[in-house]
Design a protein around this motif. Structure first.
Motif, PDB file in Angstrom:
ATOM      1  N   TRP A   1      51.083  44.577  40.254  1.00 14.57           N
ATOM      2  CA  TRP A   1      50.493  44.602  39.236  1.00 14.57           C
ATOM      3  C   TRP A   1      50.036  42.616  39.684  1.00 14.57           C
ATOM      4  O   TRP A   1      49.244  41.793  39.323  1.00 14.57           O
TER       5      TRP A   1
ATOM      6  N   GLU B   1      46.976  42.844  41.866  1.00 15.19           N
ATOM      7  CA  GLU B   1      45.676  42.589  41.403  1.00 15.19           C
ATOM      8  C   GLU B   1      45.720  41.496  40.447  1.00 15.19           C
ATOM      9  O   GLU B   1      44.455  40.285  40.216  1.00 15.19           O
ATOM     10  N   HIS B   2      47.057  40.963  39.290  1.00 12.52           N
ATOM     11  CA  HIS B   2      46.624  40.023  38.947  1.00 12.52           C
ATOM     12  C   HIS B   2      46.686  37.983  39.700  1.00 12.52           C
ATOM     13  O   HIS B   2      46.444  37.330  38.502  1.00 12.52           O
ATOM     14  N   ALA B   3      47.273  38.069  40.386  1.00 14.56           N
ATOM     15  CA  ALA B   3      47.883  36.597  40.702  1.00 14.56           C
ATOM     16  C   ALA B   3      47.496  36.343  41.922  1.00 14.56           C
ATOM     17  O   ALA B   3      48.300  35.384  42.394  1.00 14.56           O
TER      18      ALA B   3
END
Lengths: 560, 560
Positions: free
Chosen positions: A339, A342-344
């Motif tokens: 996560w 992918e996101h940060a």
């Protein structure tokens, strides 16, 4: 002529086959195939319908399609002849259940039901049955149900009862139409052999089965919901059998499709994490095995049945016949790092990693390795997917604390790793506090390749951690079950302990705690523990309030 | 012939000039120039020496260099003749102080001191004097110093006393060599006019000066540190004068450099945020002005002096002679969003924004605008740079709570915006609770261009928010001071109220609360408030423990 056992490992995103030499434990070949639909958590493929938050489904056709690719692939790669494959074992994520007809046809493959999301297999990490889990737990507590204590006093929304109850409440017709409700593991073996057997591992951990006491009572089910009465007798019908026992031989159809010999022995399957216990070389009490992947499962065997608060389950015959197997878990570990990736992670990092030709995980890991414990000033609660052990609460959520304007991505990355290690330390301390000894720790699973992570786990727990000698502990464990199902007379083994001793390699690596980091991590762990108890133990219910608002708003924006 | 006033606005990253028509308020021209060394928070330019964490310096040469660019630029752009510039006003960040000789030469420009970080101007957001702030506060509390209550019971580590004490303790020689310690604003005006005057705004808010009582006593200074005794009498010598009064005329040297007329009136300067109050059109009591940029400053005038807990200061003559000006603040607002954009937005978003040719802020803003309050399940404490009001604690740090595996960047982005709005709501409620009325709100500063943010502020506070008619409220406010310093007889104005009424445009836009969002934001605010009090009010000191560990480790890694 060498003999081989086949291990089939069904994960969250893909299925894997390994072909293992029964006499040496060497892997002759392995192959992986991703599921075409992957994790179905946004849109139902057949209709394009948006799924509500916290749903997670799979496509059973993907499992069989993967099987049809990976088994012929390992045979072709290795040149092993079909007749030299003595047996076949399966491990699978759990609780991953699907409704089928009494003949085993998935309802999601039947025209009348395929547009109904409840007709599809609910993946282990389907978390939409939280309200039903509450109902089950409240009722069981009220009625002082004796089985509740075996699960740390609380049933997870991931398990069979809440998932089935959600179906009853939201799609009664589909539930009634389901002749059987089956774990993916048992369904695949049913397909391969034509025989439906329930593996004791999933039955015990996910369907509240007990070797002596059986399933919860019909009275309890009736009090829960009238439609639930037949859950165990009817929907979950079939003998419960310990992993590694023989289910039957491969059918003609599947022998052809997999290019194996008809009648090849197929073992009673096992949950993927528990297969890893065998594949890591454990067949006795006192060693904790951590299967570290998208999530982490902690397993430990003991000669005695103890009821440990917040531990997800204790099951006799769960792994090794005659021993009590304990299971604890962290529902998002690798998933949380994925996560984050992918996101940060900012573009500048991606660009630099690309330039160096490094995967982002490695690039961040290198930067994070240069930090000392405490240097980031950050602390996290690793609850991106709720907390399984020891709070048993899928409603909890992740927290990051200590952010400043100079906080960097590698600092957050390291903090997330540390948080998962703190979560493991809580589990270890809970076992010890309640009298279940842990003399050593072995780790397996994909995350063991991450040296920074492994060292942090040794430093945070203050324990030496051995890494399993195989990268595919679960698949190897499944192959071990295949060899045991075959038995000695067919070129396999008669006992699990013997098969494990011969087929499993020694630890690949050992991580020892860094002396100068212990005090620092003790200080950080004390803070983690305090936040853990404050948010986890209902002193501040903000995480639940936010979930509630989120659900309301998701519904509102669905309508508007 | 039209007459013009020049406003010079010294920000954190750049300086700006605006040339304003005195009769119409119209901007004839404006220009910006970035500081070459920007914020010096990692490495001292002259030596390459790494700075410890939480340091933030500037280069005074950058201020003058920018001045030499932007003033000739606005004259050239507008074609306005030098003799039509009636006066010049300055606003500046504060507390941004530098040590100089008694003649005003910055110590950092003298060979013997330039390698000493303490010889350089400490920017307002230099946070390394936290231990000294503690010392000052403890001693003031022990001695029941009367001035403490004017600052909400607590002095910030950003202010003059802690910054000076840090210098005394860490670089005694440099401190002793400093003939004067001067705010950047007063130093620039000193350069321009040859006369050192202390503006009452910075003196009151940052140097604990009071119109009737003067500075804290020599007894107090002596108890703090023997070397501090002469801080006010000696290092801070010079008359304290209300903003807008005349300091003197431009020197020959600076008239030539800026292409202005020698003797052009220069006004007593003001803090940038407070200049914004004038530039937004306020010259009376009851309206709160929010200057929203990298940080947010909340200002409010009243006819009475009240002591409001947690409010950073109340100063008579701070903005308008005769009125008591209150100041509260949030030390990271735009800075926090900029941090997020730089450190936590994934590549896929950058790629998509690039493809659309959209700045990332706009791209994220569009996505975030589609979310409803509460839909993300996230909540944050906006303390990435500590908390100024109402906790007055730079040691606090940021928190993000409610993360799940489906959390997206736009959800976090919106949550950070909401968190800063909740922070503002705490400030408003604190003023009201302590009897300082707020009848209306005007916002100014760069963030007012963000429509999503402004609407969230209206929804969270439940208040109508008017946006200042100028984008450069601070620079316009500075120009207003320039016109007042000139006086009517030189083409300006004799009163601040008159100058404001004529030179400041009407609000550009008005945001009204969305009725259906009020209850949701009330629910979220209740949770924010609970976390705010738990972590802010010493119930859980984890943020302080983490800061301490971080400092220790930063030191260790410095040594090793």
């Amino acid at each position: 002529m060498s003999k081989f056992a086949l291990g089939l490992d069904f994960g969250t995103e893909s299925a894997r086959a390994v072909l293992v030499n029964v006499a040496t434990g060497q892997t002759a070949a392995q192959a992986v195939h991703p599921y075409a639909d992957g994790v179905i958590d946004r849109i139902l493929p057949v209709s394009g319908e948006a799924l509500p938050p916290e749903w997670a489904l799979q496509n059973p056709g993907d499992w069989l399609a993967a099987l049809g690719v990976v088994v012929p692939a390992v045979l072709a790669q290795s040149g092993v002849a079909a007749q030299d494959v003595v047996g076949l074992g399966v491990d699978f994520t759990a609780c991953t259940i699907l409704p089928t007809t009494t003949e085993g046809v998935p309802l999601c493959e039947i025209e009348a039901y395929r547009r109904q999301p409840h007709a599809w297999p609910k993946l282990w990490k389907h978390h939409a049955a939280w309200a039903q889990a509450d109902q089950v737990n409240r009722l069981a507590l009220d009625r002082e149900e004796p089985w509740l204590a075996r699960y740390g006093g609380c049933i997870s929304s991931e398990w069979v009862m809440p998932k089935a109850l959600q179906m009853v409440e939201e799609a009664a017709d589909t539930y009634i139409a389901a002749g059987r409700i089956v774990e993916g593991a048992d369904w695949v073996v049913w397909q391969l052999t034509g025989r439906l057997v329930r593996n004791a591992c999933a039955a015990g951990y996910k369907a509240t089965w007990h070797k002596a006491d059986g399933f919860p009572s019909v009275d309890f089910l009736a009090a829960l919901h009238p439609n639930m009465v037949g859950l165990y007798s009817d929907k979950l019908a079939g003998p419960v059998v310990a992993p590694g026992q023989l289910v039957g031989g491969l059918t003609v159809k599947w022998a052809q499709r997999l290019r194996l010999v008809e009648g090849t022995p197929v073992a009673v399957p096992i949950i993927d994490a528990h297969a890893g216990v065998l594949g890591a070389g454990m067949s006795g009490p006192g060693t904790m095995f951590m299967c570290m992947g998208t999530s982490t499962c902690h397993m430990l065997m003991s000669q005695n049945e103890a009821l440990v608060k917040g531990i997800a389950g204790v099951v006799e015959d769960g792994i090794v016949p005659g021993l009590f197997a304990y299971e604890a878990g962290q529902p998002a570990v690798g998933d949380m790092f994925a996560w984050f990736i992918e996101h940060a992670v900012p573009q500048a990092y991606c660009d630099e990693a690309n330039k160096k030709g490094q995967p982002l995980h490695d690039f961040l890991g290198e930067k994070a390795a240069n930090l000392r414990p405490g240097q980031s000033g950050l602390l996290a609660l690793d609850w991106w997917n709720g907390n399984r052990s020891v709070l048993v609460d899928a409603e909890l959520s992740g927290l990051l604390l200590g952010c400043t304007l100079t906080t960097t991505a590698e600092e957050i990355y390291r903090t997330l790793i540390e948080a998962t290690a703190f979560g493991t330390r809580v589990i270890i301390e809970t076992f010890l506090a309640q009298g279940v000894p842990i003399s050593s720790i072995i780790a397996g699973g994909g995350l063991t390749k991450n040296r920074l992570l492994m060292q942090i786990y040794a430093d945070v727990t203050g324990r030496t951690i051995a890494v399993s000698g195989t990268e595919q502990a679960s698949a190897l464990g499944a192959a071990v079950l295949g060899a045991v199902a075959a038995g000695q007379h067919r070129g396999g083994y008669d006992s699990l302990a013997e098969a494990v001793a011969i087929m499993v390699p020694c630890p690949a690596e050992v991580y020892r705690p860094t002396a100068e980091h212990l005090a620092l991590y003790n200080a950080l762990f004390a803070e983690y523990r305090r936040l853990h108890d404050y948010f986890g133990d209902r002193q501040n219910e903000v995480m639940k309030v936010l979930r509630r608002l989120r659900r309301q708003q998701a519904k509102t924006s669905h309508i508007s």
